[in-house]
Design a protein around this motif. Structure first.
Motif, PDB file in Angstrom:
ATOM      1  N   THR A  25       0.856  -1.185   0.000  1.00 19.42           N
ATOM      2  CA  THR A  25       0.000   0.000   0.000  1.00 19.42           C
ATOM      3  C   THR A  25       0.891   1.235   0.000  1.00 19.42           C
ATOM      4  O   THR A  25       1.943   1.238   0.626  1.00 19.42           O
ATOM      5  N   CYS A  28       0.314   7.313   1.160  1.00 21.02           N
ATOM      6  CA  CYS A  28      -0.830   8.218   0.971  1.00 21.02           C
ATOM      7  C   CYS A  28      -2.155   7.459   1.084  1.00 21.02           C
ATOM      8  O   CYS A  28      -3.069   7.907   1.770  1.00 21.02           O
ATOM      9  N   GLU A  29      -2.263   6.317   0.428  1.00 23.44           N
ATOM     10  CA  GLU A  29      -3.490   5.523   0.520  1.00 23.44           C
ATOM     11  C   GLU A  29      -3.784   5.143   1.969  1.00 23.44           C
ATOM     12  O   GLU A  29      -4.925   5.224   2.413  1.00 23.44           O
ATOM     13  N   GLU A  33      -7.106   6.235   3.969  1.00 29.05           N
ATOM     14  CA  GLU A  33      -7.991   5.170   4.441  1.00 29.05           C
ATOM     15  C   GLU A  33      -8.205   5.228   5.948  1.00 29.05           C
ATOM     16  O   GLU A  33      -9.178   4.666   6.461  1.00 29.05           O
ATOM     17  N   LEU A  44      -3.082  10.905  -6.690  1.00 31.65           N
ATOM     18  CA  LEU A  44      -2.105   9.833  -6.544  1.00 31.65           C
ATOM     19  C   LEU A  44      -1.430   9.425  -7.857  1.00 31.65           C
ATOM     20  O   LEU A  44      -0.976   8.293  -7.996  1.00 31.65           O
ATOM     21  N   CYS A  87       2.306   9.230  -2.276  1.00 29.49           N
ATOM     22  CA  CYS A  87       1.562   8.412  -3.242  1.00 29.49           C
ATOM     23  C   CYS A  87       2.467   7.407  -3.948  1.00 29.49           C
ATOM     24  O   CYS A  87       1.985   6.442  -4.535  1.00 29.49           O
TER      25      CYS A  87
END
Length: 112
Positions: A25, A28-29, A33, A44, A87
């Protein structure tokens, strides 16, 4: 799961926190999340520097930086040797500590 420790930031994470994310992952994600609304003006796609972070611990565990990211980072506010675009920073199984810089160069952001 990989632990991401986020150092305090007055807007995005005033008290600092720790979150977990699966290896593979992006930083940034994982932040998004987990309710940490870091800027990400290019959605991203590695086309801006608004998701710039400084990796205080675990820098070498992140995925390799490509030329596009290196070129963009040259324009980031507060650039440091351990800077990454969140990202593009892909987590491994090693825990990391990040700091979100105080400013970005996002001139389009509301409430500036």
């Amino acid at each position: 799961m990989t632990v991401i420790k986020i150092l305090p930031h007055p807007e995005y994470c005033p008290n600092g926190t720790q979150i977990t994310a699966s290896p593979g992952t992006s930083v940034c994600e994982a932040l998004l999340e987990n309710g940490i609304e870091i800027e990400h003006a290019c959605e991203l796609s590695c086309a801006c520097t608004t998701c710039h972070v400084v990796v205080r611990e675990g820098f070498s565990s992140l995925g390799e930086m490509d030329e596009s990211e290196e070129d963009l980072l040259d324009r980031a506010w507060g650039l440091e040797p351990q800077s990454r675009l969140s990202c593009q920073a892909i987590l491994s199984q090693t825990d990391v500590t990040i700091e979100i810089p105080k400013y970005t160069i996002n001139h389009a952001k509301e409430n500036h």
